[in-house]
Write a protein that holds these residues in place. Structure first.
Motif, short mmCIF file in Angstrom:
data_model
loop_
_atom_site.label_atom_id
_atom_site.label_comp_id
_atom_site.label_asym_id
_atom_site.label_seq_id
_atom_site.Cartn_x
_atom_site.Cartn_y
_atom_site.Cartn_z
N VAL A 37 0.87 3.75 1.31
CA VAL A 37 0.06 2.53 1.24
C VAL A 37 0.86 1.38 1.84
CG1 VAL A 37 -1.16 0.91 -0.26
CG2 VAL A 37 -1.08 3.36 -0.85
N HIS A 74 -2.98 4.23 4.06
CA HIS A 74 -4.02 3.29 3.65
C HIS A 74 -3.51 1.87 3.85
CE1 HIS A 74 -7.53 1.66 1.70
NE2 HIS A 74 -6.78 0.98 0.84
N ALA A 76 -4.08 -1.61 2.72
CA ALA A 76 -4.74 -2.24 1.58
C ALA A 76 -5.33 -3.59 1.96
CB ALA A 76 -3.75 -2.38 0.43
N SER A 108 -8.88 -0.95 4.03
CA SER A 108 -9.72 -1.63 3.05
C SER A 108 -10.75 -2.51 3.74
CB SER A 108 -8.87 -2.49 2.12
OG SER A 108 -9.68 -3.43 1.43
N LEU A 230 -8.83 3.36 -2.97
CA LEU A 230 -7.42 3.47 -3.31
C LEU A 230 -7.24 3.91 -4.76
CD1 LEU A 230 -4.44 3.16 -2.71
CD2 LEU A 230 -4.64 0.71 -3.18
#
Length: 462
Positions: A37, A74, A76, A108, A230
């Protein structure tokens, strides 16, 4: 009983370039983590990873664990997303044997998006500063954050990338808004050749449509996800690595203003995300330091020692581009202690570049009190004019940039008290003695040592 879950949060305690990428790669491999992340910064990251078989990539937005098959990235909501740079990076990774990097990235829906106009305006502002540069990577991260603070509903968010009408409307408004913001700089920059391309991006109305078409070709519906994604992944994963960007000493509120980034570089954004998603597992905060100090571009580096540079070559950090020169100095325990304080401490440390240690190694455990010190300087540091030494810097009130600017001015007048550690003759002796000195100076245990760029060069200590 559900299996234990652990979040490993990796943060650089310096000015960046300490080795967050290589530690992220190692943690992924060691613990079998399936997700990295990215929780701050954006496409300006430069996290170098070299695999055991010699492949190299400087990770920008893709997580630095992506050489491991199947590991996802990912981005965020706390990151700033550059969609076209992601495509470029994925193409580079394909040449290094990672053909599916793009398919393993999620973003995101609330991540802020860099447009060509944010990148152009950020560069123009830096050019206009001339010799008073603040320091920039030229990617547009800072300008995007600045615009988002001033115009929170007008910024482009990742969730809008798949909606052409809204995307074009917002991008065109951004072009007009940002062009107006820097209109006064035109006379100043008229004769600078580097500025011409940036003005063209701001002036050409067709850029908006071309950019929107290029973004749409990426297929954003495939990788933009709701924030709840997430939380589901955290609950499904035994180990997750949170990969920080830049360094605590560049932090937007705790770094040395104005030579800072527009990003929170401490553990706070990662911890906030974990709280939001109800994470109940173990959190391990790993702070990363080099065996010597480094910095790209402008700003204070109290222990700077150009004579050290030939003995610490930088194959993956150069002086090209917008970042400016790559500077080195000896290990600075004063700044390390400051970084530890403002980021709320760490659970353990990782020390990198231990293969660079020589038998006698320069360090600074304090600074000499500047002769120009006044009563106004007294609140800024630990120590006293009577003792003659500065042993630490005081963290000021939260979000007080005036305090940070005062710290910057004070640092510019400090001279380090340099000493040379006698580390011994063999690499093992040098490592053990330097680690012992760092643990004593900082009062934190070192749990990982790194003796080269690859995962096989890492040594766990506990």
């Amino acid at each position: 009983m559900s299996p234990a879950r652990t979040a490993h949060v990796v943060v650089d305690l310096g000015f960046g370039d300490a080795g967050k990428g290589t530690l992220t790669d190692w943690l992924v491999r060691r613990h079998g983590a399936g997700l990295v992340v990215r929780f701050n910064g954006g496409a300006q990251a430069g996290h170098n990873v070299v695999t055991d078989d010699g492949r190299h990539h400087t990770f920008s937005q893709v997580g630095a664990g992506s050489f491991v098959a199947g590991v996802r990235t990912h981005l965020a909501r706390t990151t700033v997303f550059h969609p076209l740079a992601l495509r470029v990076e994925a193409d580079f990774l394909a040449k290094q044997g990672v053909p599916d990097a793009m398919e393993r990235v999620t973003v995101s829906e609330h991540a802020r998006v860099i447009t060509p106009f944010h990148q152009a305006v950020g560069r123009l502002r830096e050019l206009a500063r001339g010799e008073r540069r603040h320091g920039t990577c030229g990617v547009g991260v800072g300008e995007t954050v600045r615009d988002a603070l001033a115009n929170p509903t007008d910024i482009v968010f990742a969730g809008e990338l798949a909606h052409p009408t809204a995307l074009i409307r917002k991008a065109r408004a951004a072009q007009e808004r940002l062009r107006a913001d820097v209109a006064a700089l035109r006379p100043v920059l008229r004769r600078l050749p580097f500025a011409e391309r940036e003005w063209m991006l701001l002036d050409d109305p067709e850029v908006v449509v071309r950019w929107a078409d290029a973004v749409r070709a990426l297929g954003p519906r495939r990788f933009v996800v709701e924030d709840a994604w997430l939380g589901h992944r955290l609950r499904a994963s035994h180990h997750t690595v949170f990969e920080g960007a830049q360094g605590v000493l560049l932090d937007e509120w705790r770094g040395f203003h104005p030579h800072t980034t527009w990003s929170t570089c401490t553990f706070d954004p990662a911890l906030e995300l974990l709280r939001e998603h109800g994470f109940e597992g173990e959190i391990r905060r790993l702070g990363v330091l080099r065996t010597y100090a480094t910095r790209h571009g402008e700003g204070p580096l109290p222990t700077e020692e150009p004579a050290l540079a030939p003995s610490v070559p930088e194959p993956h950090n150069d002086a090209g581009g917008w970042q400016g020169s790559f500077r080195v100095g000896h290990f600075d325990a004063v700044l390390a202690r400051y970084a530890l304080e403002v980021c709320g401490g760490v659970d353990t440390l990782a020390l990198t570049h231990l293969d660079r240690l020589a038998s006698r190694w320069p360090v600074s455990n304090s600074y000499r009190v500047p002769t120009t010190t006044s009563e106004d300087d007294a609140p800024l540091f630990l120590g006293s004019p009577d003792s003659g030494h500065v042993t630490g810097l005081r963290a000021g009130p939260r979000e007080d940039l005036d305090w940070q600017a005062r710290l910057t001015g004070f640092l510019s007048r400090c001279a380090p008290s340099r000493e040379a550690l006698d580390l011994g003759g063999t690499p093992a002796e040098r490592t053990e003695r330097f680690v012992a000195w760092v643990e004593s100076a900082l009062r934190v245990k070192v749990s990982v040592t790194s003796h080269g760029p690859a995962a096989r060069d890492k040594r766990p200590r506990c």
